[in-house]
Design a protein around this motif. Sequence first.
Motif: not given
Ligand code: CO
Length: 255
Positions: A108, A171, A178, A202, A204, A235
């Motif tokens: 991500d 997350h 997530h 992450t 972000e 991110e």
């Molecule tokens: Co994310």
Amino acid sequence: MSISIKSKKDIEKMKIAGRKAASVLEMLDDHVKPGVTTEELDQIAFKFITEELKCIPANVGYNGYPKTLCTSVNNVICHGIPSEEKPLKDGDILNIDVTVIYEGWHGDTSKMYLVGNVPAHAKRLVDITQQCMYAGIEEVKPGGTLGDVGHAIQVLAEKNYYSVVRDYCGHGIGTIYHEEPQVMHYGKKGSGLELKEGMCFTVEPMINLGSYHTRLLDDGWTVVTKDGKLSAQWEHTIAVTSEGFEILTLREEEL
Ligand code: CO
Ligand code: MF3
Ligand code: CO
């Protein structure tokens, strides 16, 4: 209520997913320009992810989300939905956020794009927001805390008279898109979850030029600044290593 620890082997898989997600953002560099629509960018990304990368675009159908990318322009904080309306115009700032799934593992990542000639105050927000993300990431190490991460981001943002969005956060990530923990982009040093080798999450940060208050549009997805001012976000997906951290979604341009 527990945080998953990934093995070395798991993290190797996450690295492949992360690298592939990063390559989507790299590929899009040449396509972001005045006149292009975010829907066109979405279609290019979908084709690339499914046909070239042989991955699954994680956003499609996620909680009913309709597209491959989130494309957040100017006052949009996050989760902007690609659309055929309003082509990108000179001076826009755009966040593209993408997640791919490779052999069950998620990568991500998002970056800001400058469309044509961007005014200095907008470019500065974009640059400082990226520095905020790196400042947070630099705090990641076994024995450190998520409070350290949030604190570093908040201090740098507020030193520049910007605000940190509170309503959305980073997350945990792995085979689930997530998962725990929630990663706040503000906080107190030494507070919150203690980091351990093998955690993946992450960082972000969403940083606003004005106040941090948000408003959700009627489409149920698009999050905008309440005051209509600019917002930026970057991110990365991170793994906690014995030494500190590894960025799993690093792009060539960041080396
Ligand atoms: Co994310
Ligand atoms: N990629 C976003 C994040 O950073 C989440 C997008 S969910 C979607 O966590 F459904 F809006 F695509
Ligand atoms: Co994302």
